[in-house]
Write a protein that holds these residues in place. Structure first.
Motif, PDB file in Angstrom:
ATOM      1  N   PHE A 182     -59.042 -24.930 -11.896  1.00  0.00           N
ATOM      2  CA  PHE A 182     -58.245 -23.843 -11.310  1.00  0.00           C
ATOM      3  C   PHE A 182     -57.741 -22.917 -12.406  1.00  0.00           C
ATOM      4  O   PHE A 182     -57.496 -23.354 -13.542  1.00  0.00           O
ATOM      5  CB  PHE A 182     -57.035 -24.402 -10.554  1.00  0.00           C
ATOM      6  CG  PHE A 182     -57.380 -25.296  -9.382  1.00  0.00           C
ATOM      7  CD1 PHE A 182     -57.296 -24.815  -8.084  1.00  0.00           C
ATOM      8  CD2 PHE A 182     -57.754 -26.629  -9.571  1.00  0.00           C
ATOM      9  CE1 PHE A 182     -57.571 -25.637  -7.006  1.00  0.00           C
ATOM     10  CE2 PHE A 182     -58.040 -27.445  -8.501  1.00  0.00           C
ATOM     11  CZ  PHE A 182     -57.958 -26.956  -7.207  1.00  0.00           C
ATOM     12  N   ASP A 183     -57.524 -21.656 -12.055  1.00  0.00           N
ATOM     13  CA  ASP A 183     -56.758 -20.796 -12.952  1.00  0.00           C
ATOM     14  C   ASP A 183     -55.273 -20.948 -12.608  1.00  0.00           C
ATOM     15  O   ASP A 183     -54.898 -21.782 -11.774  1.00  0.00           O
ATOM     16  CB  ASP A 183     -57.242 -19.339 -12.861  1.00  0.00           C
ATOM     17  CG  ASP A 183     -56.971 -18.719 -11.495  1.00  0.00           C
ATOM     18  OD1 ASP A 183     -56.411 -19.402 -10.598  1.00  0.00           O
ATOM     19  OD2 ASP A 183     -57.344 -17.543 -11.307  1.00  0.00           O
ATOM     20  N   GLU A 184     -54.388 -20.177 -13.214  1.00  0.00           N
ATOM     21  CA  GLU A 184     -52.955 -20.373 -13.011  1.00  0.00           C
ATOM     22  C   GLU A 184     -52.541 -20.139 -11.554  1.00  0.00           C
ATOM     23  O   GLU A 184     -51.740 -20.898 -10.989  1.00  0.00           O
ATOM     24  CB  GLU A 184     -52.178 -19.435 -13.942  1.00  0.00           C
ATOM     25  CG  GLU A 184     -52.349 -19.758 -15.429  1.00  0.00           C
ATOM     26  CD  GLU A 184     -51.946 -21.191 -15.738  1.00  0.00           C
ATOM     27  OE1 GLU A 184     -50.966 -21.690 -15.135  1.00  0.00           O
ATOM     28  OE2 GLU A 184     -52.602 -21.824 -16.591  1.00  0.00           O
ATOM     29  N   GLY A 186     -54.440 -20.448  -8.943  1.00  0.00           N
ATOM     30  CA  GLY A 186     -55.025 -21.528  -8.145  1.00  0.00           C
ATOM     31  C   GLY A 186     -54.233 -22.812  -8.288  1.00  0.00           C
ATOM     32  O   GLY A 186     -54.048 -23.562  -7.314  1.00  0.00           O
ATOM     33  N   LYS A 187     -53.760 -23.124  -9.491  1.00  0.00           N
ATOM     34  CA  LYS A 187     -52.944 -24.321  -9.698  1.00  0.00           C
ATOM     35  C   LYS A 187     -51.645 -24.240  -8.897  1.00  0.00           C
ATOM     36  O   LYS A 187     -51.220 -25.228  -8.281  1.00  0.00           O
ATOM     37  CB  LYS A 187     -52.621 -24.484 -11.189  1.00  0.00           C
ATOM     38  CG  LYS A 187     -53.810 -24.834 -12.067  1.00  0.00           C
ATOM     39  CD  LYS A 187     -53.391 -24.909 -13.523  1.00  0.00           C
ATOM     40  CE  LYS A 187     -54.567 -25.202 -14.425  1.00  0.00           C
ATOM     41  NZ  LYS A 187     -54.191 -25.239 -15.859  1.00  0.00           N
ATOM     42  N   ALA A 188     -51.032 -23.064  -8.919  1.00  0.00           N
ATOM     43  CA  ALA A 188     -49.769 -22.904  -8.176  1.00  0.00           C
ATOM     44  C   ALA A 188     -49.997 -23.078  -6.675  1.00  0.00           C
ATOM     45  O   ALA A 188     -49.188 -23.725  -5.981  1.00  0.00           O
ATOM     46  CB  ALA A 188     -49.174 -21.535  -8.477  1.00  0.00           C
ATOM     47  N   ALA A 189     -51.104 -22.513  -6.159  1.00  0.00           N
ATOM     48  CA  ALA A 189     -51.388 -22.647  -4.733  1.00  0.00           C
ATOM     49  C   ALA A 189     -51.689 -24.091  -4.366  1.00  0.00           C
ATOM     50  O   ALA A 189     -51.283 -24.575  -3.297  1.00  0.00           O
ATOM     51  CB  ALA A 189     -52.560 -21.737  -4.359  1.00  0.00           C
ATOM     52  N   PHE A 190     -52.381 -24.819  -5.216  1.00  0.00           N
ATOM     53  CA  PHE A 190     -52.714 -26.223  -4.948  1.00  0.00           C
ATOM     54  C   PHE A 190     -51.440 -27.077  -4.960  1.00  0.00           C
ATOM     55  O   PHE A 190     -51.257 -27.955  -4.100  1.00  0.00           O
ATOM     56  CB  PHE A 190     -53.712 -26.723  -6.000  1.00  0.00           C
ATOM     57  CG  PHE A 190     -54.321 -28.063  -5.680  1.00  0.00           C
ATOM     58  CD1 PHE A 190     -55.293 -28.195  -4.703  1.00  0.00           C
ATOM     59  CD2 PHE A 190     -53.898 -29.201  -6.369  1.00  0.00           C
ATOM     60  CE1 PHE A 190     -55.845 -29.435  -4.415  1.00  0.00           C
ATOM     61  CE2 PHE A 190     -54.452 -30.442  -6.084  1.00  0.00           C
ATOM     62  CZ  PHE A 190     -55.427 -30.564  -5.099  1.00  0.00           C
ATOM     63  N   ALA A 191     -50.554 -26.831  -5.905  1.00  0.00           N
ATOM     64  CA  ALA A 191     -49.295 -27.588  -5.956  1.00  0.00           C
ATOM     65  C   ALA A 191     -48.421 -27.291  -4.741  1.00  0.00           C
ATOM     66  O   ALA A 191     -47.810 -28.204  -4.155  1.00  0.00           O
ATOM     67  CB  ALA A 191     -48.554 -27.262  -7.252  1.00  0.00           C
ATOM     68  N   LEU A 192     -48.346 -26.019  -4.341  1.00  0.00           N
ATOM     69  CA  LEU A 192     -47.544 -25.639  -3.175  1.00  0.00           C
ATOM     70  C   LEU A 192     -48.069 -26.270  -1.896  1.00  0.00           C
ATOM     71  O   LEU A 192     -47.291 -26.693  -1.028  1.00  0.00           O
ATOM     72  CB  LEU A 192     -47.519 -24.114  -3.051  1.00  0.00           C
ATOM     73  CG  LEU A 192     -46.708 -23.542  -1.888  1.00  0.00           C
ATOM     74  CD1 LEU A 192     -45.226 -23.918  -2.031  1.00  0.00           C
ATOM     75  CD2 LEU A 192     -46.889 -22.029  -1.803  1.00  0.00           C
ATOM     76  N   ALA A 193     -49.381 -26.401  -1.767  1.00  0.00           N
ATOM     77  CA  ALA A 193     -49.973 -26.953  -0.556  1.00  0.00           C
ATOM     78  C   ALA A 193     -49.564 -28.402  -0.338  1.00  0.00           C
ATOM     79  O   ALA A 193     -49.483 -28.871   0.812  1.00  0.00           O
ATOM     80  CB  ALA A 193     -51.485 -26.825  -0.617  1.00  0.00           C
TER      81      ALA A 193
END
Length: 270
Positions: A182-184, A186-193
């Motif tokens: 992931f880029d930054e 993408g990482k934030a969206a994955f953690a939020l999910a």
């Protein structure tokens, strides 16, 4: 008629001494030339051929006897009983026979085994890493940006399907590396999910729910991924996975180096 007795040399008359008169014989002179034939010109008979063959065999037998006598004398004197080799019969050993002769030494064989092991070691390590980590590239880090840069060609896949498959693979084996795909954003969206403070924590949550290593190799139907020249969307509800929780949809973007990186994540199937 005259008296035959009056002719002392007449027909049938005998000389006074009582000897017979010489008779004149008419003979034809014959020119007799004796032809001298040599033994080679004479016709060879079967008996001559047989005699010549026996004589030849006798000569060969004598030669063989002399050879045996020479061998016996050489053996008694401690010399090599074989006939001496001439320069015409002496041949040079091929190079590969000399190499095989070196292998008789144990030290040479051990060094050869060590060299072979050193040559094969990188392949064995690479095979072991790929077997443990899957088909994707490897990288270190805690999921918050550490380790190899996300855009490095050693980490990103050149196909969007392989990029998404790598996420499944890493989540099943080494969850910290999954965030390197992931880029930054993408990482934030994955953690939020998944209600996690960061991508690494979210990855560990999913890893704890994996029950089988078959989760590492999901199946991708033909309609699972839609791709354009620079972007792609992987629909999570169309990806068939087993042995772990289903994932959502991924949005990917192609980088300048040809690798694909995940820029967004949605836990719902789009």
């Amino acid at each position: 008629m005259s008296d035959p007795r009056s002719h002392p040399h007449g027909s049938g008359a005998q000389p006074p001494d009582g000897t017979h008169p010489a008779e004149i014989v008419e003979a034809e002179v014959v020119d007799e030339r004796v032809e001298h034939r040599t033994p080679d010109d004479a016709t060879t008979t079967p008996a001559d051929d047989e005699e010549r063959r026996r004589y030849q065999e006798f000569l060969e037998f004598q030669e063989f006897q002399r050879f045996r006598e020479w061998q016996r004398t050489q053996a008694e004197g401690g010399a090599d009983p074989r006939p001496p080799r001439t320069a015409a019969t002496r041949t040079k050993k091929p190079w590969w026979k000399h190499l095989l002769g070196i292998l008789r030494f144990k030290l040479v064989r051990r060094l050869l085994y060590l060299l072979l092991f050193i040559i094969l070691l990188p392949y064995l390590v690479n095979y072991a890493v790929r077997d443990v980590l899957g088909t994707g590239g490897s990288g270190g880090g805690d999921g918050t940006g550490g380790g190899a840069p996300p855009g490095s060609t050693t980490q990103l896949q050149t196909d969007p399907q392989d990029a998404v498959r790598s996420v499944y693979t890493y989540l099943a084996s080494t969850p910290a590396i999954a965030c390197e795909m992931f880029d930054e954003s993408g990482k934030a969206a994955f953690a939020l999910a998944y209600g996690a403070p960061d991508c690494a924590t979210a990855a560990r949550k999913i890893h704890d729910q994996v029950t089988s290593q078959s989760y590492r190799t999901p199946e991708f139907p033909e309609d699972a991924i839609e791709t354009t020249a620079t972007e792609a969307v992987a629909h999570g509800c169309r990806i068939k996975s087993a042995g772990g929780p289903p994932l959502g949809s991924f949005k990917l973007k192609r980088q300048a180096n040809g690798g694909w990186i995940i820029t967004a994540y949605n836990p719902q199937c789009q």
